[in-house]
Each structure stands twice: as structure tokens, then as C-alpha cells.
Scaffold this active site. Structure first.
Site, PDB file in Angstrom:
ATOM      1  N   LYS A 176       4.671  11.889 -10.397  1.00 32.79           N
ATOM      2  CA  LYS A 176       4.725  10.295 -10.535  1.00 32.79           C
ATOM      3  C   LYS A 176       5.103   9.748 -12.025  1.00 32.79           C
ATOM      4  CE  LYS A 176       1.613   9.351  -6.666  1.00 32.79           C
ATOM      5  NZ  LYS A 176       0.208   8.755  -6.428  1.00 32.79           N
TER       6      LYS A 176
ATOM      7  N   LYS B   9       7.027  17.471   1.702  1.00 33.57           N
ATOM      8  CA  LYS B   9       5.940  17.152   2.623  1.00 33.57           C
ATOM      9  C   LYS B   9       6.189  16.028   3.039  1.00 33.57           C
ATOM     10  CE  LYS B   9       2.825  14.879  -0.460  1.00 33.57           C
ATOM     11  NZ  LYS B   9       1.422  14.331  -0.901  1.00 33.57           N
TER      12      LYS B   9
ATOM     13  N   LYS C  49       3.971   8.924   3.229  1.00 36.47           N
ATOM     14  CA  LYS C  49       4.002   7.631   3.469  1.00 36.47           C
ATOM     15  C   LYS C  49       4.893   6.713   2.662  1.00 36.47           C
ATOM     16  CE  LYS C  49      -1.146   7.238   2.309  1.00 36.47           C
ATOM     17  NZ  LYS C  49      -2.269   6.708   2.775  1.00 36.47           N
TER      18      LYS C  49
HETATM   19  P1  AMP Z   1      -3.026  10.076   0.691  1.00 38.91           P
HETATM   20  O1  AMP Z   1      -1.968   9.492   1.867  1.00 38.91           O
HETATM   21  O2  AMP Z   1      -2.287  10.719  -0.436  1.00 38.91           O
HETATM   22  O3  AMP Z   1      -4.033   9.066   0.562  1.00 38.91           O
HETATM   23  O4  AMP Z   1      -3.650  11.511   1.169  1.00 38.91           O
HETATM   24  C1  AMP Z   1      -4.679  11.445   2.071  1.00 38.91           C
HETATM   25  C2  AMP Z   1      -5.054  12.623   2.680  1.00 38.91           C
HETATM   26  O5  AMP Z   1      -4.232  13.240   3.815  1.00 38.91           O
HETATM   27  C3  AMP Z   1      -5.324  13.731   1.508  1.00 38.91           C
HETATM   28  O6  AMP Z   1      -6.293  14.732   1.884  1.00 38.91           O
HETATM   29  C4  AMP Z   1      -4.068  14.552   1.479  1.00 38.91           C
HETATM   30  O7  AMP Z   1      -4.064  15.738   0.966  1.00 38.91           O
HETATM   31  C5  AMP Z   1      -3.482  14.566   2.960  1.00 38.91           C
HETATM   32  N1  AMP Z   1      -2.162  14.670   3.215  1.00 38.91           N
HETATM   33  C6  AMP Z   1      -1.158  13.806   2.907  1.00 38.91           C
HETATM   34  N2  AMP Z   1      -0.167  14.236   3.138  1.00 38.91           N
HETATM   35  C7  AMP Z   1      -0.161  15.243   3.887  1.00 38.91           C
HETATM   36  C8  AMP Z   1       0.965  16.197   4.460  1.00 38.91           C
HETATM   37  N3  AMP Z   1       1.873  16.015   4.623  1.00 38.91           N
HETATM   38  N4  AMP Z   1       0.246  17.248   5.103  1.00 38.91           N
HETATM   39  C9  AMP Z   1      -1.292  17.427   5.520  1.00 38.91           C
HETATM   40  N5  AMP Z   1      -2.223  16.803   4.513  1.00 38.91           N
HETATM   41  C10 AMP Z   1      -1.571  15.457   3.887  1.00 38.91           C
END
Ligand code: AMP
Ligand code: TRP
Length: 325
Positions: free
Chosen positions: A110, A192, A195
Site C-alpha cells: 500500500k 489474489k 475488491k
Molecule cells: P478485506 O476485503 O480485505 O476486508 O478482507 C476480508 C477477509 O477476506 C479477510 O479475512 C481476508 O483475508 C479475506 N480475503 C480477502 N481476499 C481474499 C481472497 N482473494 N481469497 C481468500 N480470502 C480473502
């Protein structure tokens, strides 16, 4: 056991979030005391629109419930409504070496991306996350692969605090799935699913069937013809097999056998159908909840009150141990 986890309110919840994190939460809430948070304070560390934040938070509350988090079983709440999160984060700032923060992978990524106006919140992000976890004397933190390093830092911070001020925090365990902890982008299987990327690269939990079909049929796959799980040689197909397996409760071997003499197009068509069917109840439940905003808000307020009771108990002890009056 007490379980704690959270998702940021920005962007839409995609199947990576669901398979990596939320699906585990739904399973864990049956036998554990679960606390699930919408971490709006974390979302302030990158550029955002204050006018949109309220809706984004409400949307995530709806998504949690639509995806199967049961407010009767679990506490669902908004991070900024429980002031102890920000308070404990400050106190933990004072026991965390800066070097531990600058070596975090997410920070390094970031810091590159937001070079122009790099704010201190981005560096201190993992401390706020440690505060989230430690406030609830958490035993287990179910997250995706990318958050493992942050939970490990929370353990280090807790140990350090306990050594310096006496036994205060429980040391939390991280829980990452064996498969599905890192769902990859549909446009680039080396990256990965995220969003913040273009919508074609992810499937939102609430995408319409047509969109889901289009995204899967045009997803980037590997050269060759066989449907075989091999993440290093066939990352695209392996990612799709992982999604197929987790959403259908069939093993990867079973799916490979089913498509033994078939091509990518047949496989993708069947996967699209599987995804559409698996997400259908979520779409339906979300539509119903969209018209019940008052009910969803009431769940949030109740969650906030229940979370406060736990958070305040921990804070009393922390303040005493640190010599604050
Ligand atoms: P965030 O969208 O960054 O708030 O992530 C929310 C949760 O989703 C966290 O536990 C992340 O580790 C998980 N996460 C986000 N992206 C992925 C992905 N591509 N595959 C698996 N888990 C994910
Ligand atoms: N940082 C996490 C993410 O981006 C979200 C989060 C904040 C979290 N606080 C947490 C996850 C506490 C687990 C526990 O995914």
C-alpha cells in the site's frame, strides 16, 4: 471458544472474502461465541468518500446476514461504535516497535500504491487490528491468507504487553483454510482476487446469474486441455477447481474425474451453474433485507451493546495495568 473477525466496508464482498473468511465464520458460529465486526476505521486509511460510508457499512451488515451469519448466535457490530477499539489501539501503539510495522507485506504494497499521500494510519493499521482482536480476549481469528501476518503481529504485541505489564491478553490463534485461503483473480490467476480491482476479476456475492456466467466463461485459464489441479503449472484451472469444490462440497478429485474427458468450456459452464445456485439464497435474502433497514440497524445497535460489555471489561484491566487513573 471466542472467535473474532472482520471485513472492511469498502467495495463489494466477493467470493474470495466468502470462501476465505465468511464461510468459516458461518461454520464456527454453531459451537463458539463469535464476534464479527465491520471495520470502518480501517477503511479510512485509503482515499474514500465520507458521503458513501454510511451505505457501505449498512450494505456489509446486510451481506453478513445474507451470507448466513445469524444475529441470534453471533455479535455483529460496527467498529467505530465501540470506542474502546481506538483507545486500545493508541495504547498498543506505545508498545509496538515501528520496525514491526514497516516490514508488513500489506503496508509495503500500500505504501507503494499510495506514495503521494502516505498517511500514518496505513502504517498503524495492524495495531488497530491487534486492538480489535485483543479487546475480546479472542481464542481464534478466521481470516484469509493475506491477513495471517497481521494476526501473528497481534500475537507478538499481546505477548510483549503481558511481559511488560502482567498477564492481560489472551494469545489468539489464526485460522486459515487449507484450501480457499487465497482465491485468485479471474483475470489474472497470479494475483489474489481483490475488491479494488476491475469487476470482471471477481464475483460479488450478489452478482446476477448472467454476470456470473459471463465472468466465469471469460475467465483467464491456462494453456492445455485437461481439468487437473496443479497450482504452479495450471493456476487458472486450479483456482476454478478450488471455487467449484468449496461451493459444491465435492472434493477436487471428484470434480477432476467428472471432467476427465471434457474441455474447459464444459467445465466452466458447469462451474457457472454451481456458483449461480450456491449464491442464489444469498441474493434472495439480501433483497429481503434491503427493505428492512430498521431491523438491520437494530441488529447493529444490539451487537454494539453486547460488544461494549466485553470491550469495557478488558479496557478496565488494561488501564489499571498501564497505570492510568
Ligand atoms: P478485506 O476485503 O480485505 O476486508 O478482507 C476480508 C477477509 O477476506 C479477510 O479475512 C481476508 O483475508 C479475506 N480475503 C480477502 N481476499 C481474499 C481472497 N482473494 N481469497 C481468500 N480470502 C480473502
Ligand atoms: N484487516 C482485515 C482485512 O483487511 C480486516 C480486519 C480488521 C480484521 N480487524 C480485524 C480481521 C480483526 C480479523 C480480525 O481483511
Amino acid at each position: 471458544m471466542r472467535v473474532f473477525s472482520g471485513v472492511q466496508p469498502t467495495g463489494t464482498i466477493h467470493i474470495g472474502n466468502y470462501l476465505g473468511a465468511i464461510k468459516q465464520w458461518v461454520e464456527l458460529q454453531e459451537k463458539n461465541e463469535c464476534v464479527f465486526c465491520i471495520v470502518d476505521l480501517h477503511a479510512l486509511t485509503v482515499p474514500y468518500d465520507p458521503l458513501k460510508m454510511r451505505d457501505l457499512v449498512l450494505e456489509k451488515a446486510i451481506a453478513y446476514i445474507a451470507a448466513g451469519i445469524d444475529p441470534e448466535k453471533s455479535i455483529i457490530f460496527i467498529q467505530s461504535q465501540v470506542k474502546e477499539h481506538a483507545e486500545l489501539a493508541w495504547l498498543l501503539n506505545c508498545v509496538t516497535p515501528v520496525g514491526d510495522l514497516t516490514r508488513m507485506t500489506q503496508y509495503k504494497e500500500k505504501a507503494k500504491k499510495f506514495k503521494q499521500n502516505l498517511n500514518a494510519g496505513l502504517l498503524n493499521y495492524p495495531i488497530l487490528m491487534a486492538a480489535d482482536i485483543l479487546l475480546y480476549q479472542t481464542d481464534m481469528v478466521p481470516v484469509g491468507e493475506d491477513q495471517k501476518q497481521h494476526v501473528e503481529l497481534a500475537r507478538t504485541i499481546a505477548r510483549k504487553f503481558n511481559q511488560r505489564f502482567g498477564e492481560t491478553f489472551k494469545i489468539p490463534e489464526v485460522k486459515v483454510r487449507k484450501i480457499g485461503a487465497k482465491i485468485m483473480s479471474l483475470r489474472n490467476p497470479a494475483k489474489k482476487m481483490s475488491k479494488s480491482d476491475e469487476p470482471e476479476s471477481y464475483i460479488s456475492l450478489f452478482d446476477e446469474p448472467e454476470e456470473i456466467k459471463k465472468k466465469i466463461m471469460s475467465s483467464v485459464t491456462d494453456t492445455g486441455k485437461t481439468i487437473k489441479y496443479n497450482p504452479s503449472k495450471k493456476p487458472g484451472i486450479s483456482n476454478l477447481l478450488t471455487i467449484y469444490s468449496l461451493l459444491s462440497d465435492k472434493s477436487i478429485e471428484e470434480i477432476e474425474a467428472k471432467f476427465k474427458n471434457k474441455g474447459y468450456a464444459d467445465f466452466k459452464k458447469s462451474l457457472a451453474e454451481t456458483v449461480v445456485n450456491a449464491l442464489e439464497p444469498f441474493r434472495r435474502k439480501r433483497k429481503e433485507l434491503l427493505s428492512r433497514e430498521v431491523y438491520v440497524r437494530e441488529i447493529m445497535s444490539q451487537g454494539c451493546r453486547r460488544a461494549q460489555v466485553i470491550a469495557q471489561t478488558t479496557m478496565q484491566d488494561v488501564r489499571k495495568k498501564m497505570g492510568l487513573i
